[in-house]
Design a protein around this motif. Structure first.
Motif, PDB file in Angstrom:
ATOM      1  N   MET A   9      13.863 -35.665 -22.521  1.00 17.68           N
ATOM      2  CA  MET A   9      12.646 -36.465 -22.401  1.00 17.68           C
ATOM      3  C   MET A   9      11.676 -35.860 -21.392  1.00 17.68           C
ATOM      4  O   MET A   9      10.471 -36.007 -21.517  1.00 17.68           O
ATOM      5  CB  MET A   9      12.988 -37.903 -21.984  1.00 17.68           C
ATOM      6  N   ALA A  10      12.213 -35.184 -20.411  1.00 20.19           N
ATOM      7  CA  ALA A  10      11.354 -34.608 -19.364  1.00 20.19           C
ATOM      8  C   ALA A  10      10.525 -33.464 -19.945  1.00 20.19           C
ATOM      9  O   ALA A  10       9.339 -33.368 -19.701  1.00 20.19           O
ATOM     10  CB  ALA A  10      12.199 -34.099 -18.205  1.00 20.19           C
ATOM     11  N   ASP A  11      11.155 -32.614 -20.733  1.00 20.09           N
ATOM     12  CA  ASP A  11      10.426 -31.529 -21.384  1.00 20.09           C
ATOM     13  C   ASP A  11      10.822 -31.463 -22.852  1.00 20.09           C
ATOM     14  O   ASP A  11      11.873 -30.918 -23.187  1.00 20.09           O
ATOM     15  CB  ASP A  11      10.712 -30.186 -20.709  1.00 20.09           C
ATOM     16  N   ASP A 163       5.789 -36.527 -32.163  1.00 20.60           N
ATOM     17  CA  ASP A 163       4.989 -36.440 -30.939  1.00 20.60           C
ATOM     18  C   ASP A 163       5.579 -37.395 -29.885  1.00 20.60           C
ATOM     19  O   ASP A 163       6.550 -38.109 -30.166  1.00 20.60           O
ATOM     20  CB  ASP A 163       3.515 -36.713 -31.258  1.00 20.60           C
ATOM     21  N   PRO A 164       5.028 -37.410 -28.675  1.00 18.04           N
ATOM     22  CA  PRO A 164       5.609 -38.253 -27.611  1.00 18.04           C
ATOM     23  C   PRO A 164       5.667 -39.731 -28.006  1.00 18.04           C
ATOM     24  O   PRO A 164       6.515 -40.477 -27.510  1.00 18.04           O
ATOM     25  CB  PRO A 164       4.665 -38.021 -26.435  1.00 18.04           C
TER      26      PRO A 164
END
Ligand SMILES: [Mo]
Ligand SMILES: [Mo]
Lengths: 388, 388
Positions: A9-11, A163-164
């Motif tokens: 989730m961070a990258d 996408d996010p």
């Protein structure tokens, strides 16, 4: 959520595949890159590791054991789900050789006129491979679809790349094309005889020959039979052409036509722009590719070194496909004789242009082709070289 | 000899049909003529009496009671013969609206660069009609043809019009196109709901939508399933494109590709070149047609009065055909605002160009399109008018 969401989730780009060091990246996250133009013409089939990469989002990590292809939409009562194993074993394996081109190929030449929005592609956002898989039509019939149903206007492909906000990549193709048995549309699981590399859609991608790369959806997780185009950003708010007088304030994306089949295109791959070239028997050797969308075949490539006053016919290397189902490119080469008195150090501009089996031609200049997204860059290709 | 030979040996052109006085003839024997360009855009369907006429030979006199359609070739054991009555009654009647364009349309603009061989057509060697008849595929199946036979590569149409040595007009179309049920190829016996006029092929002509006029053979007397192209002069020694550097000494007709599907085209029909035009609310109204071969649909027509620096989108009038089976043209119109300070007497050049559903565009100028036969003249169309 079917477990395909990017793990980190961070990258979201932490688990990207390794890529060949020779690529010329146009963006890193998402990764977009083209091979050196001169390598493209080394072989009719582009090696997997040199095939241009066009990603819109992070590359999804797909576990082949867990992969599911969902099929739904008009005329399908209950969603049908196929495993990768089922896709490989339940349907005849069909193989085609096709060229895929990004709508933005050669955008850098449009950028020279006036800067547009988009990746600054050179002329190598195009590659050719042999793809194997199940015919889309066979899979849809197996799923119980009534492919003659009048309400089915588009076939939508949804990617497993998101996408996010967890929105997937998506695109659609008119049903008339996608369901035409002669259109050779595949749900492919092999690229040049190997599993499809992660960057190119592992484990399954849509192959829609003759149609812009953006509709050859990678990592396909869902196929939907629908009465309207995909609602994805890339179908509705991107990949459309506009007149050169249209700007971001006046562009009406709702009224513009989604790019599907691409127009006739060609480029000089060898020599490179700016190169110093040796001559053989007073001639410069040039090589390149030519291709047209919609299955149209290349029937002629013209090459000039005098600003188009005179042209020579290039020698064509092409497969034996018909003029209606020429999915793969034509490679060409030409020995261009220089004027007898050409001195070492002379600069020469080499130009190429192609003609397809509908006698469509490439336009001479980019000015009238300019468009806000810099797509469909098909003017004559030019490289300037210095004679050794 | 089946009784179709021209009756009058002294003058094979003695029995030509009457023609509308408004036609602009490009040759008298054979008769070739186009209607005034401005009339073309008065209606989506061109009236029969104004439809452009392209004859290669004298118009044959065909007695409908004696007419015979002969079908032979690969896979047909014994030649099959159909009467006109049988053609009309044995097969479902199928109707399509299609535009036919002569390969030489707009040749006069190529002639301005350097004179070529051929009729000096303006921009009206193109027309649109509703054609009704039997599907070629139905007729061939009825004749016992195995349309899947691998050796069938071309379908040849032979006309009942003959030259002084009794050689008929003839042409062929690739079987892949002619036998494709979606290609809507007809053996037509009606034009706009009437018997086909003599000038347009009475009693039966081939209709091959999206394909150059020369292959839409008139007065069809024979259909042959064959493994090679027609041996007629018009298939082998005419209706082919060459590069602008090719002359009559270097042109290799055997290697050149026979024109089939045509590229994207458009023209301004109103105002006429050289006209003095009035303005309405400071704008000039322009009207014209746009069309593309191969069933591709027109998706945009751009109009300019400043040498292409800025363009306005024309309003399109088109049928509801799909992007793959758009056989008929698009009529367009545009109100082009003049600069505020435009004085009466100012000369303005109006330019149009069209884009088709494969995003093919018209090239800007004729120089690179120039070819020995002056065919495929599709550069931007320009008319110069004087503001009233
Ligand atoms: Mo793309
Ligand atoms: Mo023609």
């Amino acid at each position: 959520d079917r477990g395909y969401a990017t793990a980190n989730m961070a990258d979201p780009y932490a688990a990207e595949p390794k890529r060949h060091h020779i690529f010329q990246p146009r963006s890193m996250k998402p990764f977009n890159a083209e091979p050196p133009l001169s390598l493209l013409v080394d072989s009719f089939i582009t090696p997997n590791e040199l095939y241009f990469i066009r990603n819109h989002l992070p590359v999804p990590e797909v576990n082949p054991e867990e992969y599911e292809l969902e099929i739904s939409g008009i005329g399908i009562k209950k969603e049908v789900v196929l495993t990768l194993e089922e896709l490989k074993t339940k349907f005849p394996k069909h193989t085609i050789t096709t060229t895929i081109q990004c709508a933005g190929n050669r955008r850098s030449e449009i950028n020279k006129i006036k800067k547009v929005k988009g990746l600054d592609w050179g002329s190598a956002a195009i590659s050719t491979a042999q793809w194997s898989g199940a015919r889309l039509l066979d899979v849809l019939k197996h799923a119980g679809a009534d492919v003659e149903h009048k309400d089915i206007k588009h076939i939508e492909f949804e990617g497993l790349d998101t996408d996010p906000a967890h929105q997937p990549y998506g695109a659609s193709v008119p049903a008339e094309k996608a369901l035409d048995p002669n259109a050779d549309v595949l749900l492919a699981y092999e690229m040049n005889g190997e599993e499809i590399p992660r960057d190119h859609g592992y484990p399954v991608r849509a192959i829609v020959p003759g149609v812009v790369g953006a509709r050859n959806v990678k990592w396909v997780g869902r196929v939907v039979l629908t009465d309207e185009e995909s609602h994805s950003h890339w179908q509705r708010r991107d990949y459309k052409g506009f007149s050169s007088s249209c700007d971001w304030d006046t562009a009406d994306f709702d009224k513009a036509y989604s790019i599907q089949e691409l127009p006739v295109q060609s480029a000089i791959c060898v020599p490179s722009d700016g190169a110093t070239v040796s001559t053989v028997s007073g001639a410069v050797k040039a090589k390149g590719y030519a291709w047209s969308g919609g299955g149209r075949k290349i029937i002629r490539v013209d090459v000039s070194i005098d600003q188009g006053k005179t042209w020579i016919n290039a020698k064509l290397n092409q497969d034996d496909s018909s003029i209606y189902r020429s999915w793969a490119w034509t490679l060409w080469e030409a020995d261009i004789p220089l004027p007898e008195n050409t001195k070492p150090g002379t600069q020469v501009e080499v130009i190429c242009k192609a003609v397809d089996s509908s006698y469509n031609v490439q336009p001479e200049t980019f000015e009238p082709l300019w468009n806000i997204r810099g797509v469909l860059a098909t003017a004559w290709h030019r490289v300037t070289v210095t004679i050794e």
